[in-house]
Design a protein around this motif. Structure first.
Motif, mmCIF file in Angstrom:
data_model
loop_
_atom_site.group_PDB
_atom_site.id
_atom_site.type_symbol
_atom_site.label_atom_id
_atom_site.label_comp_id
_atom_site.label_asym_id
_atom_site.label_seq_id
_atom_site.Cartn_x
_atom_site.Cartn_y
_atom_site.Cartn_z
ATOM 1 N N GLU A 167 -6.575 -7.275 -4.095
ATOM 2 C CA GLU A 167 -6.227 -5.934 -3.611
ATOM 3 C C GLU A 167 -4.781 -5.830 -3.149
ATOM 4 O O GLU A 167 -4.196 -4.760 -3.160
ATOM 5 C CB GLU A 167 -7.148 -5.559 -2.449
ATOM 6 C CG GLU A 167 -8.538 -5.206 -2.926
ATOM 7 C CD GLU A 167 -9.532 -5.159 -1.792
ATOM 8 O OE1 GLU A 167 -9.276 -5.795 -0.748
ATOM 9 O OE2 GLU A 167 -10.561 -4.503 -1.951
ATOM 10 N N ASP A 168 -4.219 -6.972 -2.748
ATOM 11 C CA ASP A 168 -2.861 -6.870 -2.198
ATOM 12 C C ASP A 168 -1.838 -6.454 -3.252
ATOM 13 O O ASP A 168 -0.685 -6.209 -2.951
ATOM 14 C CB ASP A 168 -2.439 -8.164 -1.505
ATOM 15 C CG ASP A 168 -2.621 -9.377 -2.407
ATOM 16 O OD1 ASP A 168 -2.874 -9.181 -3.612
ATOM 17 O OD2 ASP A 168 -2.504 -10.500 -1.906
ATOM 18 N N LEU A 201 -2.011 -3.738 -4.662
ATOM 19 C CA LEU A 201 -1.771 -2.322 -4.382
ATOM 20 C C LEU A 201 -1.731 -2.151 -2.859
ATOM 21 O O LEU A 201 -1.073 -2.890 -2.178
ATOM 22 C CB LEU A 201 -2.862 -1.465 -5.035
ATOM 23 C CG LEU A 201 -2.426 -0.051 -5.425
ATOM 24 C CD1 LEU A 201 -1.198 -0.085 -6.311
ATOM 25 C CD2 LEU A 201 -3.542 0.679 -6.134
ATOM 26 N N TYR A 202 -2.494 -1.195 -2.323
ATOM 27 C CA TYR A 202 -2.388 -0.926 -0.888
ATOM 28 C C TYR A 202 -3.656 -1.246 -0.127
ATOM 29 O O TYR A 202 -4.707 -0.672 -0.394
ATOM 30 C CB TYR A 202 -2.073 0.560 -0.681
ATOM 31 C CG TYR A 202 -0.705 0.922 -1.123
ATOM 32 C CD1 TYR A 202 0.400 0.272 -0.582
ATOM 33 C CD2 TYR A 202 -0.490 1.890 -2.090
ATOM 34 C CE1 TYR A 202 1.672 0.593 -0.983
ATOM 35 C CE2 TYR A 202 0.789 2.216 -2.493
ATOM 36 C CZ TYR A 202 1.869 1.566 -1.933
ATOM 37 O OH TYR A 202 3.131 1.887 -2.322
ATOM 38 N N THR A 203 -3.583 -2.183 0.815
ATOM 39 C CA THR A 203 -4.664 -2.364 1.788
ATOM 40 C C THR A 203 -3.971 -2.715 3.086
ATOM 41 O O THR A 203 -2.851 -3.171 3.089
ATOM 42 C CB THR A 203 -5.563 -3.561 1.427
ATOM 43 O OG1 THR A 203 -4.726 -4.705 1.278
ATOM 44 C CG2 THR A 203 -6.342 -3.332 0.165
ATOM 45 N N ASP A 252 -0.268 -1.677 7.388
ATOM 46 C CA ASP A 252 1.121 -1.430 6.983
ATOM 47 C C ASP A 252 1.150 -0.584 5.707
ATOM 48 O O ASP A 252 2.020 0.252 5.516
ATOM 49 C CB ASP A 252 1.903 -2.731 6.757
ATOM 50 C CG ASP A 252 1.009 -3.945 6.704
ATOM 51 O OD1 ASP A 252 -0.166 -3.814 7.115
ATOM 52 O OD2 ASP A 252 1.464 -5.016 6.266
ATOM 53 N N HIS A 253 0.146 -0.798 4.824
ATOM 54 C CA HIS A 253 0.123 -0.008 3.595
ATOM 55 C C HIS A 253 -0.290 1.439 3.862
ATOM 56 O O HIS A 253 0.221 2.356 3.240
ATOM 57 C CB HIS A 253 -0.809 -0.659 2.577
ATOM 58 C CG HIS A 253 -0.280 -1.972 2.075
ATOM 59 N ND1 HIS A 253 -1.050 -3.100 1.982
ATOM 60 C CD2 HIS A 253 0.952 -2.340 1.684
ATOM 61 C CE1 HIS A 253 -0.311 -4.096 1.525
ATOM 62 N NE2 HIS A 253 0.912 -3.669 1.353
ATOM 63 N N GLN A 254 -1.224 1.606 4.831
ATOM 64 C CA GLN A 254 -1.567 2.984 5.207
ATOM 65 C C GLN A 254 -0.292 3.686 5.644
ATOM 66 O O GLN A 254 -0.049 4.844 5.298
ATOM 67 C CB GLN A 254 -2.562 2.977 6.381
ATOM 68 C CG GLN A 254 -3.972 2.534 6.019
ATOM 69 C CD GLN A 254 -4.831 2.354 7.270
ATOM 70 O OE1 GLN A 254 -4.371 1.855 8.292
ATOM 71 N NE2 GLN A 254 -6.080 2.740 7.197
ATOM 72 N N THR A 255 0.526 2.958 6.401
ATOM 73 C CA THR A 255 1.759 3.551 6.923
ATOM 74 C C THR A 255 2.751 3.876 5.811
ATOM 75 O O THR A 255 3.403 4.919 5.835
ATOM 76 C CB THR A 255 2.401 2.602 7.953
ATOM 77 O OG1 THR A 255 1.391 2.273 8.917
ATOM 78 C CG2 THR A 255 3.559 3.244 8.657
ATOM 79 N N ILE A 256 2.846 2.978 4.814
ATOM 80 C CA ILE A 256 3.757 3.243 3.686
ATOM 81 C C ILE A 256 3.341 4.531 2.979
ATOM 82 O O ILE A 256 4.158 5.421 2.715
ATOM 83 C CB ILE A 256 3.749 2.066 2.683
ATOM 84 C CG1 ILE A 256 4.372 0.818 3.345
ATOM 85 C CG2 ILE A 256 4.521 2.420 1.421
ATOM 86 C CD1 ILE A 256 4.186 -0.465 2.555
ATOM 87 N N LEU A 257 2.031 4.652 2.703
ATOM 88 C CA LEU A 257 1.532 5.864 2.030
ATOM 89 C C LEU A 257 1.815 7.083 2.900
ATOM 90 O O LEU A 257 2.244 8.132 2.422
ATOM 91 C CB LEU A 257 0.029 5.744 1.770
ATOM 92 C CG LEU A 257 -0.365 4.778 0.651
ATOM 93 C CD1 LEU A 257 -1.867 4.505 0.674
ATOM 94 C CD2 LEU A 257 0.016 5.352 -0.709
ATOM 95 N N ASN A 263 -6.402 3.866 12.110
ATOM 96 C CA ASN A 263 -4.963 4.090 12.100
ATOM 97 C C ASN A 263 -4.603 5.310 12.956
ATOM 98 O O ASN A 263 -4.647 6.448 12.481
ATOM 99 C CB ASN A 263 -4.475 4.285 10.661
ATOM 100 C CG ASN A 263 -2.952 4.256 10.571
ATOM 101 O OD1 ASN A 263 -2.265 4.861 11.380
ATOM 102 N ND2 ASN A 263 -2.437 3.548 9.593
#
Length: 600
Positions: free
Chosen positions: A98-99, A101-103, A106-111, A146
């Motif tokens: 999964e890494d 893409l987004y998990t 920090d990825h929630q924040t990027i999106l 989040n």
């Protein structure tokens, strides 16, 4: 190629073996290829990805993901769609890491920083149900644990309506179950992040009842699992929500049904259902344990109701030895929640010898289980718990002493906390066993731990070990030198008031011993420290230091005259006179009582 591979796994495998993937990817990435050709390549690759897990592995090995992500920059919508379909197929496969893409937060924040919220919000009112549903799912994942995303969602509006209101509309009974559940998840995340108050009507009157509905027998097993887990998360830290949930639709009884799968199979036609039930049985048990743990976290009456539910204790005991680690963890959590009840520790926990499976769980379990299991053990070792004796006989001291050496902070705290509870009002043999098990080196290690919690619990343990005269004298005769060293170290160190107060209380206990007193009286350094704390600016420390003095000068005891004289020469009496004029009634009383010893 496209027509050959659709629905035919053998052909897919053949093409991969023949090396079609690198060639297709090459054509897909060539700027000179026509858009039609690039689109066809993406479609064939997507079809190959639909095959076995090995196919997906082969595609990943050829670095398909960066190529497809690059394709998303194309101006052509048909090509973009083909790339997205292929990406989705690949990411649904369990073999894809999964890494890529987004998990994770920090990825929630990027999106979030790239405007995901604003861009997805308007899709919630799309005419297409499928689009609305996917947008809702996006929000439930973005907002999960989040706070940043959740806080923003509260203020986003679509066509003049705020998101929480849109989510509440999607919760209504006439909406498809999937939609009700997912919007309940969004509202739950927002509530846990503090973006919506726990007493807001959209939580109490809409979200909570919706989630309780999801736990009912009418729902599919998958829905019941998700409903219970989400509800457990929603009410985990709020006692009012726990109370409300516990009296909604007979939830506590309803959950008992989660343990009845797989149900007995009558006809051979039910084999398919049995397979489905088996697959979900442990998920159901895990979800029920989690929700029971949340329900019983604070309220004594709710705990009583849970324990009185049919065979509840047996179910927990069985859960502790299940093969699935998730069920074991949830069962331990449930047990921990119920072990906060003094009443239950004395009754149900005793009748079911819960400590046996618990001690078994504590042997070589992973850390996340150890932390909850050792917290539960702390409760089982309180002085009023009848389980204390058998736990000791089953080798608990050794186990707990080894926990105090863990790298994991929570385990160190729990290990020393449990020993502290064990030593409270214990007989001398147990106290000696604890000291032997810990070793002086380890005790010093814990007293110099960087975490104040570990330090406080270790001091608590020492204080419990050094209670009742014969015990104080016995322990000080074997470990006196080291304990006095430790006390000196802490009183000299940079520690907070609580730590110093606890340390002075230990000194007061030592001063209460018959022979142990001498260890203080012959130690000028310690006497100077006691004197210093009698004149400290903090009243708690002054009181604790006075306790030491009172125990040293008490008249009825042998040698009191010499001790009084020595302390007078040190200037203690002058300080007592000053303190007897204090505006603090406690200090004033204590000083007067001490001065009377001098007059008597």
């Amino acid at each position: 190629m496209k027509n050959a591979v659709i629905g035919n796994n053998k052909q897919k495998a053949n093409l991969i073996v023949l090396g079609a993937v690198p060639r297709l990817l090459y054509l897909l990435q060539q700027e000179t290829s026509s858009t039609e050709l690039r689109t066809e390549c993406a479609v064939v690759l997507g079809s190959l990805a639909m095959g076995t897990e090995n196919n997906v592995k082969s595609l990943l090995d050829c670095h398909i993901i960066p190529a497809l992500l690059q394709g998303l920059l194309s101006p052509d919508l048909k090509f973009i769609e083909a790339c997205l379909r292929c990406l989705r197929t690949i990411f649904i496969s369990p073999v894809t890491p999964e890494d890529l893409l987004y998990t994770g937060p920090d990825h929630q924040t990027i999106l979030f920083n790239h405007g995901a919220v604003q861009n997805i919000a308007h899709l919630l009112v799309s005419p297409s149900y499928k689009v609305r549903m996917q947008a809702l799912k996006c929000f439930s994942v973005l907002a999960f644990e989040n706070p940043q995303v959740s806080m923003t969602l509260v203020n986003v509006s679509v066509d003049g309506e705020l998101l929480p209101q849109i989510f509440v509309k999607m919760l209504q009974r006439d909406k498809p179950i999937e939609m009700q559940l997912t919007s309940a998840k969004c509202l739950t995340s927002m509530c846990r992040a503090g973006a919506i108050r726990t007493d807001d009507s959209c939580i109490v009157l809409k979200t909570l009842p919706c989630l309780v509905r999801m736990c009912s027998k009418e729902r599919l097993l998958e829905e019941r699992v998700e409903g219970a887990e989400t509800l457990a998360y929603l009410i985990e830290t709020d006692v009012e929500l726990q109370r409300t949930a516990s009296i909604t639709d007979h939830l506590i009884v309803m959950l008992a049904d989660y343990f009845k799968y797989p149900s007995s199979v009558s006809a051979i036609t039910d084999i398919k259902r049995l397979d489905h039930d088996l697959k979900h049985a442990h998920e159901l048990r895990q979800a029920a344990f989690k929700l029971y743990a949340s329900l019983g976290a604070n309220d004594e009456d709710i705990r009583k109701k849970i324990i009185e539910t049919e065979n509840m204790m047996d179910r927990i005991v069985n859960g502790l030895s299940e093969s699935s680690i998730k069920v074991r963890l949830a069962a331990v959590r449930c047990l921990h929640s119920l072990s906060r009840s003094v009443q239950q520790l004395r009754t149900s926990f005793q009748d079911h010898a819960v400590w046996k499976p618990l001690m078994k769980v504590l042997q070589n379990a992973p850390n996340e289980i150890l932390v909850v299991a050792s917290s539960t053990l702390c409760n089982l070792l309180l002085e009023f718990s009848p389980s204390k004796e058998p736990i000791l006989e089953s080798g608990a001291i050794e186990l707990l002493c080894s926990l105090t050496q863990s790298e994991n902070l929570a385990l160190r705290v729990n290990g020393i906390w449990a020993l502290m509870n064990m030593a409270f009002q214990a007989e001398q043999k147990i106290k000696s066993d604890i000291l032997r098990g810990l070793s002086t080196e380890q005790l010093f290690q814990l007293l110099s731990d960087s975490d104040v919690n570990v330090l406080m619990k270790t001091l608590g343990l020492l204080r419990n070990l050094l209670s009742t005269r014969p015990h104080i004298d016995h322990i000080m005769s074997t470990h006196g030198k080291q304990i006095m060293q430790a006390v000196t170290l802490i009183l000299e160190g940079e520690h907070n008031i609580e730590v110093k107060e606890q340390t002075l209380c230990i000194l007061a206990n030592i001063a209460d011993g018959t022979t142990a007193k001498e260890l203080i009286m012959t130690n000028d350094d310690i006497l100077q420290k006691i004197k210093y704390y009698m004149s400290h600016s903090n009243a708690k420390l002054q009181l604790a230091a006075m306790f030491c003095i009172s125990n040293l000068i008490w008249n009825e005891e042998e040698g009191s005259q010499e001790r009084q004289d020595k302390l007078r020469d040190l200037g203690i009496v002058d300080i007592l006179h000053k303190l007897s004029q204090s505006s603090d009634p406690n200090l004033c009383d204590k000083a007067k009582t001490a001065l009377q010893q001098y007059l008597a």
